[in-house]
Scaffold this motif. Structure first.
Motif, PDB file in Angstrom:
ATOM      1  N   MET A 256       0.845  -1.183   0.000  1.00 19.54           N
ATOM      2  CA  MET A 256       0.000   0.000   0.000  1.00 19.54           C
ATOM      3  C   MET A 256       0.889   1.245   0.000  1.00 19.54           C
ATOM      4  N   THR A 257       0.614   2.182  -0.895  1.00 18.75           N
ATOM      5  CA  THR A 257       1.420   3.393  -0.991  1.00 18.75           C
ATOM      6  C   THR A 257       0.791   4.497  -0.158  1.00 18.75           C
ATOM      7  N   THR A 258       1.641   5.294   0.409  1.00 19.82           N
ATOM      8  CA  THR A 258       1.179   6.415   1.235  1.00 19.82           C
ATOM      9  C   THR A 258       1.182   7.690   0.407  1.00 19.82           C
ATOM     10  N   ALA A 259       0.074   8.383   0.419  1.00 13.17           N
ATOM     11  CA  ALA A 259      -0.021   9.621  -0.353  1.00 13.17           C
ATOM     12  C   ALA A 259       0.908  10.673   0.259  1.00 13.17           C
ATOM     13  N   PRO A 260       1.553  11.466  -0.589  1.00 15.67           N
ATOM     14  CA  PRO A 260       2.433  12.515  -0.059  1.00 15.67           C
ATOM     15  C   PRO A 260       1.636  13.531   0.732  1.00 15.67           C
ATOM     16  N   PRO A 261       2.219  14.117   1.769  1.00 11.81           N
ATOM     17  CA  PRO A 261       1.488  15.109   2.579  1.00 11.81           C
ATOM     18  C   PRO A 261       1.081  16.305   1.740  1.00 11.81           C
ATOM     19  N   GLN A 262      -0.138  16.764   1.958  1.00 11.61           N
ATOM     20  CA  GLN A 262      -0.650  17.907   1.231  1.00 11.61           C
ATOM     21  C   GLN A 262      -0.191  19.202   1.900  1.00 11.61           C
ATOM     22  N   PRO A 263       0.171  20.208   1.100  1.00 15.51           N
ATOM     23  CA  PRO A 263       0.580  21.481   1.709  1.00 15.51           C
ATOM     24  C   PRO A 263      -0.566  22.118   2.474  1.00 15.51           C
ATOM     25  N   LEU A 264      -0.229  22.770   3.571  1.00 15.90           N
ATOM     26  CA  LEU A 264      -1.233  23.422   4.401  1.00 15.90           C
ATOM     27  C   LEU A 264      -1.768  24.661   3.687  1.00 15.90           C
ATOM     28  N   VAL A 265      -3.079  24.729   3.536  1.00 17.86           N
ATOM     29  CA  VAL A 265      -3.710  25.872   2.889  1.00 17.86           C
ATOM     30  C   VAL A 265      -4.082  26.883   3.976  1.00 17.86           C
ATOM     31  N   THR A 266      -3.464  28.050   3.934  1.00 19.58           N
ATOM     32  CA  THR A 266      -3.677  29.044   4.975  1.00 19.58           C
ATOM     33  C   THR A 266      -4.288  30.327   4.454  1.00 19.58           C
ATOM     34  N   GLY A 267      -4.402  30.455   3.133  1.00 20.37           N
ATOM     35  CA  GLY A 267      -4.817  31.729   2.569  1.00 20.37           C
ATOM     36  C   GLY A 267      -3.669  32.704   2.441  1.00 20.37           C
ATOM     37  N   LEU A 268      -2.459  32.248   2.792  1.00 19.68           N
ATOM     38  CA  LEU A 268      -1.262  33.084   2.743  1.00 19.68           C
ATOM     39  C   LEU A 268      -0.263  32.594   1.705  1.00 19.68           C
ATOM     40  N   GLU A 269      -0.733  31.828   0.722  1.00 22.48           N
ATOM     41  CA  GLU A 269       0.178  31.256  -0.266  1.00 22.48           C
ATOM     42  C   GLU A 269       0.919  32.318  -1.062  1.00 22.48           C
ATOM     43  N   TRP A 270       0.380  33.525  -1.103  1.00 19.89           N
ATOM     44  CA  TRP A 270       1.023  34.624  -1.817  1.00 19.89           C
ATOM     45  C   TRP A 270       2.210  35.203  -1.060  1.00 19.89           C
ATOM     46  N   ALA A 271       2.307  34.945   0.243  1.00 18.21           N
ATOM     47  CA  ALA A 271       3.300  35.595   1.087  1.00 18.21           C
ATOM     48  C   ALA A 271       4.625  34.832   1.085  1.00 18.21           C
ATOM     49  N   HIS A 272       5.688  35.525   1.426  1.00 14.37           N
ATOM     50  CA  HIS A 272       7.000  34.906   1.588  1.00 14.37           C
ATOM     51  C   HIS A 272       6.926  33.883   2.725  1.00 14.37           C
ATOM     52  N   PRO A 273       7.644  32.747   2.618  1.00 16.91           N
ATOM     53  CA  PRO A 273       7.584  31.723   3.682  1.00 16.91           C
ATOM     54  C   PRO A 273       7.865  32.273   5.071  1.00 16.91           C
ATOM     55  N   LEU A 274       8.743  33.260   5.168  1.00 11.51           N
ATOM     56  CA  LEU A 274       9.055  33.845   6.469  1.00 11.51           C
ATOM     57  C   LEU A 274       7.830  34.542   7.055  1.00 11.51           C
ATOM     58  N   VAL A 275       7.122  35.286   6.219  1.00 10.20           N
ATOM     59  CA  VAL A 275       5.914  35.985   6.661  1.00 10.20           C
ATOM     60  C   VAL A 275       4.808  34.978   6.961  1.00 10.20           C
ATOM     61  N   GLN A 276       4.684  33.956   6.117  1.00 19.03           N
ATOM     62  CA  GLN A 276       3.685  32.913   6.364  1.00 19.03           C
ATOM     63  C   GLN A 276       3.902  32.259   7.724  1.00 19.03           C
ATOM     64  N   ASP A 277       5.140  31.844   7.989  1.00 23.69           N
ATOM     65  CA  ASP A 277       5.434  31.136   9.234  1.00 23.69           C
ATOM     66  C   ASP A 277       5.193  32.034  10.441  1.00 23.69           C
ATOM     67  N   TRP A 278       5.555  33.319  10.315  1.00 28.20           N
ATOM     68  CA  TRP A 278       5.309  34.232  11.433  1.00 28.20           C
ATOM     69  C   TRP A 278       3.813  34.363  11.691  1.00 28.20           C
ATOM     70  N   PHE A 279       3.037  34.557  10.635  1.00 29.02           N
ATOM     71  CA  PHE A 279       1.598  34.765  10.799  1.00 29.02           C
ATOM     72  C   PHE A 279       0.941  33.531  11.408  1.00 29.02           C
ATOM     73  N   VAL A 280       1.258  32.348  10.871  1.00 30.66           N
ATOM     74  CA  VAL A 280       0.632  31.113  11.358  1.00 30.66           C
ATOM     75  C   VAL A 280       0.998  30.858  12.815  1.00 30.66           C
ATOM     76  N   SER A 281       2.254  31.102  13.184  1.00 28.25           N
ATOM     77  CA  SER A 281       2.664  30.875  14.575  1.00 28.25           C
ATOM     78  C   SER A 281       2.021  31.886  15.518  1.00 28.25           C
ATOM     79  N   ARG A 282       1.716  33.062  15.006  1.00 31.41           N
ATOM     80  CA  ARG A 282       1.162  34.133  15.844  1.00 31.41           C
ATOM     81  C   ARG A 282      -0.357  34.078  15.913  1.00 31.41           C
ATOM     82  N   PHE A 283      -1.011  33.805  14.761  1.00 32.53           N
ATOM     83  CA  PHE A 283      -2.473  33.909  14.697  1.00 32.53           C
ATOM     84  C   PHE A 283      -3.173  32.632  14.253  1.00 32.53           C
ATOM     85  N   GLY A 284      -2.463  31.717  13.640  1.00 31.24           N
ATOM     86  CA  GLY A 284      -3.108  30.503  13.144  1.00 31.24           C
ATOM     87  C   GLY A 284      -3.641  30.701  11.741  1.00 31.24           C
ATOM     88  N   THR A 285      -4.895  31.050  11.643  1.00 37.64           N
ATOM     89  CA  THR A 285      -5.526  31.239  10.335  1.00 37.64           C
ATOM     90  C   THR A 285      -6.018  32.675  10.184  1.00 37.64           C
TER      91      THR A 285
END
Length: 360
Positions: free
Chosen positions: A1-30
């Motif tokens: 049985m094959t395991t499906a690759p993990p799906q990227p987390l959809v946050t509504g911040l896909e337009w933002a730089h990863p640094l900004v995304q990570d800061w926002f998610v750690s601070r506010f979540g969604t």
């Protein structure tokens, strides 16, 4: 049985730089509703009006795309000493508060970049109001901030003076907060003219973002924000009112054409009673004299360290100290100027009492 690759987390911040995304998610979540609905319009460069309750994240909805753009430039080495974002608020106290709220996310993103070994110059902010000291104004002209916070009146001065006008030529985005407070009077007409002058100065149509918790009719406010542009603005309206406990109270004494000393005593007693029932209370009055008088009599009832006054005749230091104490919960009541009535707004149970006084 094959395991499906993990799906990227959809946050509504896909337009933002990863640094900004990570800061926002750690601070506010969604993202909140105003953010999720406002960002696509702002990213498209549309004039956008966001109407949402206080505390819903609409200010960050306006700022985060600007912060993301500046962070990208800082990381790539393209960040220069020029002003790209202009934030205009009709309230000096709010301007001070916004500058602090800006510095916190910028500082945390800067710290996160350092932890990850990313070389990122600091994104700088500055405040320009009538209270700004002379040496601070000179420093702003010598090294323009990336984000400038100001009032409509100070914006007019900045656009008029030759040296300060130069630093506004690089502005890309204008954020107008509390837009309802200026849209229907001469301050609004004055601001509308300044925004058109700013377009002419920069040689382009700037992205305009309007913010407010209370605006009606919203279509009229949106077109006020748009100005001379023919395209329809984008409106983000999040539904709307928090639950309120609204009441009208009158003193027990018989009402007459003039409020007696006895009646004022009853008013102060009731205000003190309400202040003791809640952690913080704002008391709105319509004259500086009344702000001082109310704060004096409440201080006799609640303690001199528990009450403060706030109005334009006080020094900048005293006003900022009163604001700081209110936010920190060090005082129970603050009497300040606003509308031609007295109201009480508390931050625990939403209470708003209004009554009118012929002597005010």
């Amino acid at each position: 049985m094959t395991t499906a690759p993990p799906q990227p987390l959809v946050t509504g911040l896909e337009w933002a730089h990863p640094l900004v995304q990570d800061w926002f998610v750690s601070r506010f979540g969604t993202p909140t509703e105003p953010q999720a609905q406002g960002w696509p319009h702002i990213l498209a460069g549309k004039t956008t009006l966001i109407s949402a309750p206080t505390g819903s994240g609409k200010t960050l909805a306006a700022f985060l795309i600007c912060i993301d753009s500046l962070v990208r430039k800082a990381l790539s080495g393209d960040l220069t000493d020029q002003t790209e974002v202009l934030y205009v608020s009709p309230l000096k106290a709010l301007s001070n508060d916004i500058q602090k709220n800006l510095d916190t996310p910028l500082g945390e993103i800067f710290q996160l970049a350092a932890e990850r070994g990313m070389l990122m110059p600091a994104v700088r902010t500055a405040l320009r109001t009538g209270d700004t000291l002379a040496h601070e104004r000179r420093a702003m002209l010598a090294r323009p901030p990336h984000i400038l916070v100001t009032t409509p009146e100070s914006l007019y001065i900045l656009l008029t003076a030759a040296k300060s006008r130069e630093i506004l030529k690089s502005v890309e985005t204008v954020i107008v907060d509390e837009i309802h407070a200026v849209a229907d009077d001469k301050r609004g007409a004055h601001l509308a003219l300044s925004l058109e002058r700013l377009n002419q100065l920069t040689g382009k149509r700037l992205t305009r973002i309007g913010l407010s918790a209370t605006q009606k009719p919203i279509e009229t406010i949106a077109h006020f924000l748009t100005g001379s542009e023919s395209n329809d603005p984008a409106i983000v309206q999040i539904g709307h009112r928090r639950e309120m406990d609204l009441a009208i109270e009158v003193p027990p004494s018989e009402l007459g054409p003039v409020a007696s000393n006895e009646m004022w005593g009853e008013i102060y007693d009731r205000l003190a009673q309400l202040a003791n029932q809640h952690s913080s209370t704002l008391i709105f009055v319509n004259t500086r004299r009344l702000a001082e008088r109310v704060s004096h009599h409440l201080a006799e009832r609640l303690g001199h360290d528990a009450v403060a006054a706030h109005h334009g005749s006080l020094s900048r230091k005293l006003r900022l100290n009163a604001e700081r104490k209110l936010k920190a919960g060090e005082i129970r009541a603050l009497a300040k100027i606003t509308h031609p009535d007295i109201g009480v707004v508390t931050n625990v149970a939403p209470v708003h009492l209004e009554f009118f006084d012929s002597l005010a």
